[in-house]
Design a protein around this motif. Structure first.
Motif, PDB file in Angstrom:
ATOM      1  N   UNK A  19       1.037  -0.652   7.836  1.00 17.60           N
ATOM      2  CA  UNK A  19       0.608   0.019   8.721  1.00 17.60           C
ATOM      3  C   UNK A  19      -0.825   0.307   8.903  1.00 17.60           C
ATOM      4  N   UNK A  20      -1.360   0.483   7.614  1.00 22.49           N
ATOM      5  CA  UNK A  20      -2.765   0.946   7.499  1.00 22.49           C
ATOM      6  C   UNK A  20      -3.772  -0.400   7.917  1.00 22.49           C
ATOM      7  N   UNK A  21      -3.057  -1.706   7.777  1.00 25.09           N
ATOM      8  CA  UNK A  21      -3.860  -2.933   8.199  1.00 25.09           C
ATOM      9  C   UNK A  21      -3.810  -3.073   9.752  1.00 25.09           C
ATOM     10  N   UNK A  22      -3.082  -2.515  10.425  1.00 23.77           N
ATOM     11  CA  UNK A  22      -2.942  -2.524  11.732  1.00 23.77           C
ATOM     12  C   UNK A  22      -4.231  -1.976  12.428  1.00 23.77           C
ATOM     13  N   UNK A  23      -4.620  -2.345  13.646  1.00 20.92           N
ATOM     14  CA  UNK A  23      -5.576  -1.463  14.479  1.00 20.92           C
ATOM     15  C   UNK A  23      -5.104  -0.540  15.423  1.00 20.92           C
ATOM     16  N   UNK A  24      -3.763  -0.516  15.395  1.00 18.34           N
ATOM     17  CA  UNK A  24      -3.323   0.471  16.552  1.00 18.34           C
ATOM     18  C   UNK A  24      -3.384   1.655  15.930  1.00 18.34           C
ATOM     19  N   UNK A  25      -3.698   2.778  16.802  1.00 19.17           N
ATOM     20  CA  UNK A  25      -3.713   4.041  16.535  1.00 19.17           C
ATOM     21  C   UNK A  25      -2.245   4.705  16.365  1.00 19.17           C
ATOM     22  N   UNK A  27       0.416   3.153  14.968  1.00 18.00           N
ATOM     23  CA  UNK A  27       0.933   2.755  13.334  1.00 18.00           C
ATOM     24  C   UNK A  27      -0.156   3.560  12.438  1.00 18.00           C
ATOM     25  N   UNK A  28      -1.434   3.673  12.661  1.00 21.10           N
ATOM     26  CA  UNK A  28      -2.026   4.689  11.765  1.00 21.10           C
ATOM     27  C   UNK A  28      -1.369   6.049  11.938  1.00 21.10           C
ATOM     28  N   UNK A  29      -1.099   6.532  12.763  1.00 21.98           N
ATOM     29  CA  UNK A  29      -0.457   7.877  12.968  1.00 21.98           C
ATOM     30  C   UNK A  29       0.721   7.873  11.934  1.00 21.98           C
ATOM     31  N   UNK A  30       1.610   6.842  12.319  1.00 15.73           N
ATOM     32  CA  UNK A  30       2.607   6.795  11.383  1.00 15.73           C
ATOM     33  C   UNK A  30       2.715   6.760   9.961  1.00 15.73           C
ATOM     34  N   UNK A  31       1.552   5.957   9.591  1.00 15.02           N
ATOM     35  CA  UNK A  31       1.201   5.902   8.216  1.00 15.02           C
ATOM     36  C   UNK A  31       0.716   7.265   7.571  1.00 15.02           C
ATOM     37  N   UNK A  32       0.024   8.008   8.475  1.00 18.45           N
ATOM     38  CA  UNK A  32      -0.410   9.143   8.057  1.00 18.45           C
ATOM     39  C   UNK A  32       0.804  10.243   7.754  1.00 18.45           C
ATOM     40  N   UNK A  33       1.741  10.043   8.767  1.00 18.18           N
ATOM     41  CA  UNK A  33       2.947  10.840   8.745  1.00 18.18           C
ATOM     42  C   UNK A  33       3.633  10.866   7.289  1.00 18.18           C
ATOM     43  N   UNK A  34       3.851   9.391   7.196  1.00 14.68           N
ATOM     44  CA  UNK A  34       4.581   8.936   5.683  1.00 14.68           C
ATOM     45  C   UNK A  34       3.616   9.219   4.641  1.00 14.68           C
ATOM     46  N   UNK A  35       2.420   9.437   4.561  1.00 21.59           N
ATOM     47  CA  UNK A  35       1.760   9.882   3.241  1.00 21.59           C
ATOM     48  C   UNK A  35       2.170  11.278   3.012  1.00 21.59           C
ATOM     49  N   UNK A  36       2.651  11.968   3.680  1.00 22.99           N
ATOM     50  CA  UNK A  36       3.029  13.538   3.478  1.00 22.99           C
ATOM     51  C   UNK A  36       3.991  13.456   1.907  1.00 22.99           C
ATOM     52  N   UNK A  37       4.117  14.386   1.358  1.00 21.68           N
ATOM     53  CA  UNK A  37       4.950  14.754   0.080  1.00 21.68           C
ATOM     54  C   UNK A  37       6.012  14.518   0.715  1.00 21.68           C
ATOM     55  N   UNK A  38       7.334  14.129  -0.078  1.00 21.35           N
ATOM     56  CA  UNK A  38       8.570  14.027   0.576  1.00 21.35           C
ATOM     57  C   UNK A  38       9.302  15.159   0.707  1.00 21.35           C
ATOM     58  N   UNK A  39       8.877  16.359   0.398  1.00 22.63           N
ATOM     59  CA  UNK A  39       9.436  17.675   0.835  1.00 22.63           C
ATOM     60  C   UNK A  39       9.137  17.876   2.253  1.00 22.63           C
ATOM     61  N   UNK A  40       8.024  17.479   2.774  1.00 24.27           N
ATOM     62  CA  UNK A  40       7.736  17.546   3.925  1.00 24.27           C
ATOM     63  C   UNK A  40       7.773  16.483   4.864  1.00 24.27           C
ATOM     64  N   UNK A  41       8.585  15.659   4.637  1.00 22.44           N
ATOM     65  CA  UNK A  41       8.968  14.247   5.457  1.00 22.44           C
ATOM     66  C   UNK A  41       9.775  14.752   6.468  1.00 22.44           C
ATOM     67  N   UNK A  42       9.637  14.095   7.569  1.00 19.01           N
ATOM     68  CA  UNK A  42      10.547  14.403   8.701  1.00 19.01           C
ATOM     69  C   UNK A  42      11.932  14.103   8.696  1.00 19.01           C
ATOM     70  N   UNK A  43      12.595  14.814   9.161  1.00 21.70           N
ATOM     71  CA  UNK A  43      14.056  14.506   9.268  1.00 21.70           C
ATOM     72  C   UNK A  43      14.557  14.627  10.704  1.00 21.70           C
ATOM     73  N   UNK A  44      15.319  13.610  11.254  1.00 22.47           N
ATOM     74  CA  UNK A  44      15.327  13.794  12.819  1.00 22.47           C
ATOM     75  C   UNK A  44      16.813  13.544  12.969  1.00 22.47           C
ATOM     76  N   UNK A  45      17.585  14.371  13.919  1.00 21.23           N
ATOM     77  CA  UNK A  45      18.894  13.848  14.119  1.00 21.23           C
ATOM     78  C   UNK A  45      19.308  12.958  15.372  1.00 21.23           C
ATOM     79  N   UNK A  46      20.258  12.284  15.450  1.00 19.07           N
ATOM     80  CA  UNK A  46      20.597  11.426  16.668  1.00 19.07           C
ATOM     81  C   UNK A  46      20.618  12.287  17.626  1.00 19.07           C
ATOM     82  N   UNK A  47      20.975  13.530  17.782  1.00 16.94           N
ATOM     83  CA  UNK A  47      20.796  14.294  19.094  1.00 16.94           C
ATOM     84  C   UNK A  47      19.530  14.477  19.569  1.00 16.94           C
ATOM     85  N   UNK A  48      18.623  14.556  18.729  1.00 19.86           N
ATOM     86  CA  UNK A  48      16.947  14.661  19.210  1.00 19.86           C
ATOM     87  C   UNK A  48      16.620  13.511  19.772  1.00 19.86           C
TER      88      UNK A  48
END
Length: 117
Positions: A19-25, A27-48
């Motif tokens: 994700x960091x190798x790409x030039x897309x903003x 994908x860079x945002x997704x990489x930034x969100x994945x770098x969070x600690x696991x206890x702060x990582x995003x969890x989404x339900x199918x309903x959302x």
């Protein structure tokens, strides 16, 4: 004092590097969100996903997708992990559930994706 966070999950490390190798903003945002600690990582339900997605959208969840709720739209969902019920509901609706790494390989520019947090 800052330090570089190391993950023991090799797939997650490779995904973030890709994700960091790409030039897309996007994908860079997704990489930034994945770098969070696991206890702060995003969890989404199918309903959302059902609430915010339109038919045929490409949805990126920088975390885990859980199976609470219903999915009535045919969408492609990319995430780090899926629960078993979430996988069932996505495929029953005619959609596709893939890993973020696969989506980056298909769509390097990050065009037409929706990031759900």
């Amino acid at each position: 004092m800052s330090y570089k966070r190391k993950f023991t999950n090799i797939v997650l490390r490779k995904t973030i590097d890709e994700l960091k190798k790409t030039k897309s903003p996007a994908w860079k945002r997704v990489a930034e969100l994945l770098l969070r600690p696991s206890r702060k990582r995003i969890v989404v339900n199918v309903s959302k996903i059902n609430r915010y997605a339109n038919e045929g959208d490409v949805i990126v969840v920088p975390g885990k997708v859980l199976g609470a709720g219903d999915l009535e739209k045919k969408v492609t969902v990319a995430a780090i992990s899926f629960s078993y019920t979430a996988l069932e509901k996505i495929t029953q609706a005619g959609g596709r559930a893939i890993h973020i790494y696969e989506l980056v390989k298909e769509n390097r520019e990050g065009k037409g994706i929706k990031i759900i947090t």
